[in-house]
Design a protein around this motif. Structure first.
Motif, PDB file in Angstrom:
ATOM      1  N   ILE A 284     128.280   4.733 -19.568  1.00 28.24           N
ATOM      2  CA  ILE A 284     128.341   6.085 -20.105  1.00 28.24           C
ATOM      3  C   ILE A 284     127.064   6.821 -19.703  1.00 28.24           C
ATOM      4  CG2 ILE A 284     128.443   7.511 -22.177  1.00 28.24           C
ATOM      5  CD1 ILE A 284     130.013   5.302 -23.532  1.00 28.24           C
ATOM      6  N   LEU A 285     127.226   7.963 -19.051  1.00 24.86           N
ATOM      7  CA  LEU A 285     126.106   8.808 -18.660  1.00 24.86           C
ATOM      8  C   LEU A 285     126.006   9.963 -19.644  1.00 24.86           C
ATOM      9  CD1 LEU A 285     127.079   9.082 -14.877  1.00 24.86           C
ATOM     10  CD2 LEU A 285     125.550   7.393 -15.914  1.00 24.86           C
ATOM     11  N   SER A 286     124.794  10.410 -19.945  1.00 27.65           N
ATOM     12  CA  SER A 286     124.658  11.525 -20.879  1.00 27.65           C
ATOM     13  C   SER A 286     123.496  12.415 -20.476  1.00 27.65           C
ATOM     14  CB  SER A 286     124.463  11.021 -22.314  1.00 27.65           C
ATOM     15  OG  SER A 286     123.264  10.281 -22.430  1.00 27.65           O
ATOM     16  N   ASN A 287     123.587  13.663 -20.901  1.00 27.48           N
ATOM     17  CA  ASN A 287     122.559  14.648 -20.597  1.00 27.48           C
ATOM     18  C   ASN A 287     122.627  15.739 -21.651  1.00 27.48           C
ATOM     19  OD1 ASN A 287     120.542  16.060 -19.295  1.00 27.48           O
ATOM     20  ND2 ASN A 287     121.526  15.976 -17.284  1.00 27.48           N
ATOM     21  N   THR A 288     121.490  16.335 -21.959  1.00 23.86           N
ATOM     22  CA  THR A 288     121.429  17.428 -22.930  1.00 23.86           C
ATOM     23  C   THR A 288     121.380  18.758 -22.199  1.00 23.86           C
ATOM     24  OG1 THR A 288     120.248  16.041 -24.518  1.00 23.86           O
ATOM     25  CG2 THR A 288     120.141  18.417 -24.853  1.00 23.86           C
ATOM     26  N   ILE A 289     122.184  19.708 -22.667  1.00 22.55           N
ATOM     27  CA  ILE A 289     122.207  21.032 -22.060  1.00 22.55           C
ATOM     28  C   ILE A 289     122.055  22.091 -23.142  1.00 22.55           C
ATOM     29  CG2 ILE A 289     123.645  20.328 -20.118  1.00 22.55           C
ATOM     30  CD1 ILE A 289     126.039  21.591 -21.564  1.00 22.55           C
ATOM     31  N   THR A 290     121.732  23.299 -22.715  1.00 22.99           N
ATOM     32  CA  THR A 290     121.627  24.434 -23.626  1.00 22.99           C
ATOM     33  C   THR A 290     122.582  25.522 -23.162  1.00 22.99           C
ATOM     34  OG1 THR A 290     119.302  23.957 -24.095  1.00 22.99           O
ATOM     35  CG2 THR A 290     120.101  26.169 -24.618  1.00 22.99           C
TER      36      THR A 290
ATOM     37  N   ILE B 212     129.112  19.943 -13.831  1.00 21.38           N
ATOM     38  CA  ILE B 212     128.741  18.574 -14.181  1.00 21.38           C
ATOM     39  C   ILE B 212     129.050  17.687 -12.983  1.00 21.38           C
ATOM     40  CG2 ILE B 212     129.119  16.681 -15.810  1.00 21.38           C
ATOM     41  CD1 ILE B 212     130.296  18.920 -17.723  1.00 21.38           C
ATOM     42  N   ASP B 213     128.016  17.288 -12.265  1.00 21.02           N
ATOM     43  CA  ASP B 213     128.173  16.425 -11.096  1.00 21.02           C
ATOM     44  C   ASP B 213     127.765  15.013 -11.475  1.00 21.02           C
ATOM     45  OD1 ASP B 213     128.956  18.388  -9.086  1.00 21.02           O
ATOM     46  OD2 ASP B 213     126.937  19.192  -9.326  1.00 21.02           O
ATOM     47  N   PHE B 214     128.626  14.051 -11.179  1.00 21.21           N
ATOM     48  CA  PHE B 214     128.270  12.667 -11.490  1.00 21.21           C
ATOM     49  C   PHE B 214     128.602  11.751 -10.325  1.00 21.21           C
ATOM     50  CE2 PHE B 214     132.576  13.263 -13.103  1.00 21.21           C
ATOM     51  CZ  PHE B 214     133.251  12.105 -12.738  1.00 21.21           C
ATOM     52  N   LEU B 215     127.709  10.811 -10.107  1.00 22.46           N
ATOM     53  CA  LEU B 215     127.887   9.796  -9.081  1.00 22.46           C
ATOM     54  C   LEU B 215     128.530   8.581  -9.716  1.00 22.46           C
ATOM     55  CD1 LEU B 215     124.367  10.006  -7.422  1.00 22.46           C
ATOM     56  CD2 LEU B 215     126.455  11.065  -6.616  1.00 22.46           C
TER      57      LEU B 215
ATOM     58  N   LYS C 176     115.600  13.492  -7.301  1.00 25.55           N
ATOM     59  CA  LYS C 176     115.842  12.437  -8.279  1.00 25.55           C
ATOM     60  C   LYS C 176     117.306  12.012  -8.267  1.00 25.55           C
ATOM     61  CE  LYS C 176     115.438  11.367 -13.214  1.00 25.55           C
ATOM     62  NZ  LYS C 176     115.034  11.875 -14.542  1.00 25.55           N
ATOM     63  N   PHE C 177     118.199  13.009  -8.231  1.00 24.69           N
ATOM     64  CA  PHE C 177     119.633  12.708  -8.218  1.00 24.69           C
ATOM     65  C   PHE C 177     120.005  11.968  -6.947  1.00 24.69           C
ATOM     66  CE2 PHE C 177     124.164  14.289  -7.897  1.00 24.69           C
ATOM     67  CZ  PHE C 177     124.624  13.573  -8.983  1.00 24.69           C
ATOM     68  N   SER C 178     119.478  12.420  -5.814  1.00 30.22           N
ATOM     69  CA  SER C 178     119.811  11.784  -4.545  1.00 30.22           C
ATOM     70  C   SER C 178     119.294  10.361  -4.482  1.00 30.22           C
ATOM     71  CB  SER C 178     119.232  12.605  -3.382  1.00 30.22           C
ATOM     72  OG  SER C 178     119.785  13.895  -3.367  1.00 30.22           O
ATOM     73  N   SER C 179     118.081  10.125  -5.008  1.00 32.86           N
ATOM     74  CA  SER C 179     117.521   8.780  -4.939  1.00 32.86           C
ATOM     75  C   SER C 179     118.299   7.814  -5.818  1.00 32.86           C
ATOM     76  CB  SER C 179     116.049   8.795  -5.363  1.00 32.86           C
ATOM     77  OG  SER C 179     115.926   9.144  -6.731  1.00 32.86           O
ATOM     78  N   SER C 180     119.000   8.349  -6.817  1.00 31.65           N
ATOM     79  CA  SER C 180     119.833   7.503  -7.663  1.00 31.65           C
ATOM     80  C   SER C 180     121.178   7.218  -7.028  1.00 31.65           C
ATOM     81  CB  SER C 180     120.063   8.183  -9.020  1.00 31.65           C
ATOM     82  OG  SER C 180     118.852   8.425  -9.675  1.00 31.65           O
ATOM     83  N   ALA C 181     121.479   7.986  -5.971  1.00 32.31           N
ATOM     84  CA  ALA C 181     122.799   7.885  -5.358  1.00 32.31           C
ATOM     85  C   ALA C 181     122.944   6.552  -4.646  1.00 32.31           C
ATOM     86  CB  ALA C 181     123.005   9.031  -4.378  1.00 32.31           C
ATOM     87  N   SER C 182     123.727   5.702  -5.195  1.00 35.63           N
ATOM     88  CA  SER C 182     123.955   4.389  -4.615  1.00 35.63           C
ATOM     89  C   SER C 182     125.400   4.011  -4.829  1.00 35.63           C
ATOM     90  CB  SER C 182     123.044   3.346  -5.272  1.00 35.63           C
ATOM     91  OG  SER C 182     123.469   2.043  -4.971  1.00 35.63           O
ATOM     92  N   LYS C 183     125.912   3.212  -3.926  1.00 40.72           N
ATOM     93  CA  LYS C 183     127.297   2.782  -4.065  1.00 40.72           C
ATOM     94  C   LYS C 183     127.495   1.945  -5.322  1.00 40.72           C
ATOM     95  CE  LYS C 183     127.550   2.611   0.959  1.00 40.72           C
ATOM     96  NZ  LYS C 183     126.130   2.961   1.103  1.00 40.72           N
ATOM     97  N   GLU C 184     126.407   1.411  -5.875  1.00 36.39           N
ATOM     98  CA  GLU C 184     126.530   0.538  -7.035  1.00 36.39           C
ATOM     99  C   GLU C 184     125.925   1.149  -8.289  1.00 36.39           C
ATOM    100  OE1 GLU C 184     128.431  -1.884  -6.474  1.00 36.39           O
ATOM    101  OE2 GLU C 184     128.396  -1.616  -4.303  1.00 36.39           O
ATOM    102  N   LYS C 185     125.425   2.387  -8.220  1.00 36.38           N
ATOM    103  CA  LYS C 185     124.780   3.011  -9.363  1.00 36.38           C
ATOM    104  C   LYS C 185     125.538   4.253  -9.791  1.00 36.38           C
ATOM    105  CE  LYS C 185     120.105   1.385  -8.294  1.00 36.38           C
ATOM    106  NZ  LYS C 185     118.706   1.794  -8.028  1.00 36.38           N
ATOM    107  N   ALA C 186     125.192   4.740 -10.976  1.00 34.44           N
ATOM    108  CA  ALA C 186     125.805   5.951 -11.495  1.00 34.44           C
ATOM    109  C   ALA C 186     124.698   6.894 -11.937  1.00 34.44           C
ATOM    110  CB  ALA C 186     126.725   5.622 -12.667  1.00 34.44           C
ATOM    111  N   ALA C 187     124.938   8.185 -11.833  1.00 35.59           N
ATOM    112  CA  ALA C 187     123.961   9.182 -12.249  1.00 35.59           C
ATOM    113  C   ALA C 187     124.693  10.488 -12.504  1.00 35.59           C
ATOM    114  CB  ALA C 187     122.877   9.365 -11.188  1.00 35.59           C
TER     115      ALA C 187
ATOM    116  N   ASN D 166     132.045   9.085 -19.400  1.00 37.03           N
ATOM    117  CA  ASN D 166     132.384   7.674 -19.595  1.00 37.03           C
ATOM    118  C   ASN D 166     133.121   7.174 -18.361  1.00 37.03           C
ATOM    119  OD1 ASN D 166     133.384   5.161 -20.371  1.00 37.03           O
ATOM    120  ND2 ASN D 166     133.713   5.795 -22.499  1.00 37.03           N
ATOM    121  N   LEU D 167     132.459   6.283 -17.613  1.00 35.09           N
ATOM    122  CA  LEU D 167     133.046   5.730 -16.392  1.00 35.09           C
ATOM    123  C   LEU D 167     133.802   4.436 -16.647  1.00 35.09           C
ATOM    124  CD1 LEU D 167     130.015   6.291 -13.985  1.00 35.09           C
ATOM    125  CD2 LEU D 167     132.049   7.724 -14.237  1.00 35.09           C
TER     126      LEU D 167
END
Length: 489
Positions: free
Chosen positions: A481-487, A415-418, A390-401, A476-477
């Motif tokens: 703004i990308l967000s994710n919930t963690i425990t 925390i890895d972000f594209l 899922k992360f790889s398929s979102s990987a685009s020069k014009e997208k963020a994930a 925040n790019l």
């Protein structure tokens, strides 16, 4: 070979299913005529773009990088790094089956496997012998018709070298029954080097069926574009005749063009099954024989608590371009430099179908764009990234994930972000908030490439361990703004 530090099995595919899948992915060898130029990855590069980076700080430092000693626990730990890397690369738990998965069906007990190391002189930083031993022991576990793969069909070689191999740990004691070839000779064979250029090359490689390249993280002067890594490791497979004068067969005649050609055509292209950077030590000096340098800034991107200045890293890939990219990236991270495709050396871009001053030849032997890679990672024996479709398929020069591993978090959150290319060299703000929306931790970081990382060690802004529970990670790019919930546990 048993592994002292177990990696969670849930991060791997089931062995049976993986072995079946791997067998369908490994193609038969396809020949390359002497006048063909490869326009795609070698048939032996079975997973273009897939790469494992394994960082380990539980190794006792030695007085010099040349020292062959070390405790039994060091040897066990380093050999386990190799075992765990090949497991994660292939998705197969059994070490012997994992190694067998990177070879084609033609592999047999009579095949010959060449292992290229790069030592050069007595002051050169070598691949650590314990890491190379881990590769050899893994190969010997491959079960084939007629028995396990024999040690006497493995050849460790280098050419153009004047080093004392025993001083580097490459001895018959460490490598019983393995063929050690410290001063390999090179012979010209008409039409054998692709492109009919008839360059002389290694007799050992000529007589072997498959090749594993084991470089280290080293620097060079600018005429070699400052890197002595996987591509330049084949100075020793090929002679140094064109080391500074340029290759008369290359266009333009230069060292980078020579590096491009000797890796993109001919026996190196046809026989390489794996590149494995084995770098306990490394340097970024202007000579390949320079002394070891500190990689502390890089190391702390993997383990923020470490004070160990060595890179302590294995990079493993069937894709030589992807492996080289991550070797260069290690050094870029050490200097807080960007690592986009445009920041890569010309010889590497020209080998991956990208525009550069050397792009006259249509080479495209591997993946150089990090957005297209399948990145997998182990830190101190724990998987921090098992590869995410899922992360790889979102990987685009014009997208963020964004993704966070492991989750639940213990003790660190990676925390890895594209980031899209238009945000590179700008600042990103990473925040951890509790379920009430209160920010407990905040950090500003430079965006250096497509794939970026911040490590949260589970503490609040006062340096105290945060209370276990649910938190929100936001990045925040500027434009998004990308967000994710963690425990946190």
């Amino acid at each position: 070979m048993k592994c002292p530090g177990k990696i969670s099995r849930r991060s791997f595919l089931k062995t049976g299913a993986s072995a079946t899948a791997a067998s369908t992915l490994v193609p038969a060898i396809v020949g390359l005529s002497s006048k063909e130029v490869p326009a795609s990855p070698s048939p032996l590069n079975i997973w273009p773009g897939r790469v494992v980076l394994n960082y380990e700080n539980r190794i006792n430092p030695h007085p010099t990088c040349n020292q062959t000693g070390g405790t039994l626990s060091d040897e066990t730990t380093m050999m386990a790094m190799i075992d765990n890397s090949i497991r994660l690369l292939t998705g197969i738990q059994d070490v012997g089956e994992a190694w067998k998965a990177i070879f084609p069906a033609t592999l047999s007990v009579t095949s010959r496997i060449a292992i290229k190391i790069n030592i050069l002189t007595d002051t050169t930083i070598p691949p650590h012998p314990f890491l190379v031993k881990g590769i050899v022991e893994g190969l010997k576990l491959m079960s084939l018709p007629g028995g396990n793969f024999p040690a006497n069909r493995i050849y460790i070689y280098d050419g153009n070298a004047s080093a004392d191999w025993a001083n580097k740990g490459f001895t018959s004691t460490n490598f019983p029954d393995v063929n050690l070839v410290p001063s390999d000779s090179q012979t010209t064979r008409t039409g054998d080097d692709a492109g009919a250029r008839n360059r002389p090359y290694s007799n050992t490689l000529y007589n072997c069926d498959f090749l594993i390249n084991i470089p280290t993280l080293r620097g060079h002067s600018t005429y070699a574009e400052s890197y002595t890594m996987g591509f330049k490791s084949h100075y020793g497979t090929y002679p140094t005749d064109f080391h500074s004068t340029g290759d008369p067969f290359a266009d333009p005649s230069s060292c980078p063009a020579y590096l491009r050609d000797i890796n993109c055509v001919g026996p190196v292209y046809n026989k390489t099954v794996l590149t494995a950077f084995c770098s306990i030590y490394g340097h970024y000096g202007s000579s390949p024989s320079a002394s070891a340098n500190s990689f502390l800034i890089y190391a702390q991107t993997k383990d923020p608590a470490t004070a160990d200045t060595r890179p302590n890293t294995v990079i493993m890939s069937t894709d030589p371009v992807t492996a080289e990219f991550h070797g260069v990236k290690v050094r870029k991270l050490q200097f807080n430099q960007t690592y986009n495709v445009s920041d890569m050396p010309n010889y590497l871009r020209a080998s991956a179908g990208k525009t550069s001053s050397l792009s006259a030849s249509p080479y495209n032997i591997g993946i150089i764009d990090e957005a297209d890679m399948d990145y997998r990672e182990i830190i101190n024996g724990v998987i921090t990234n098992s590869g995410s479709e899922k992360f790889s398929s979102s990987a685009s020069k014009e997208k963020a994930a964004m993704q966070v591993n492991p989750n639940p978090v213990s003790p660190n959150a990676y925390i890895d972000f594209l980031a899209p290319q238009n945000s590179h060299q700008k600042q990103a703000v990473v925040e951890i908030s509790d379920i009430k929306g209160q920010i407990i931790w905040r950090k500003e970081v430079s965006i250096l490439g497509i794939n970026n990382r911040v490590v949260w060690t589970g503490v609040n802004s006062r340096g105290k361990r945060a209370v276990p529970g649910r938190y929100v990670v936001s990045v925040n790019l500027g434009t998004k703004i990308l967000s994710n919930t963690i425990t946190l546990i």
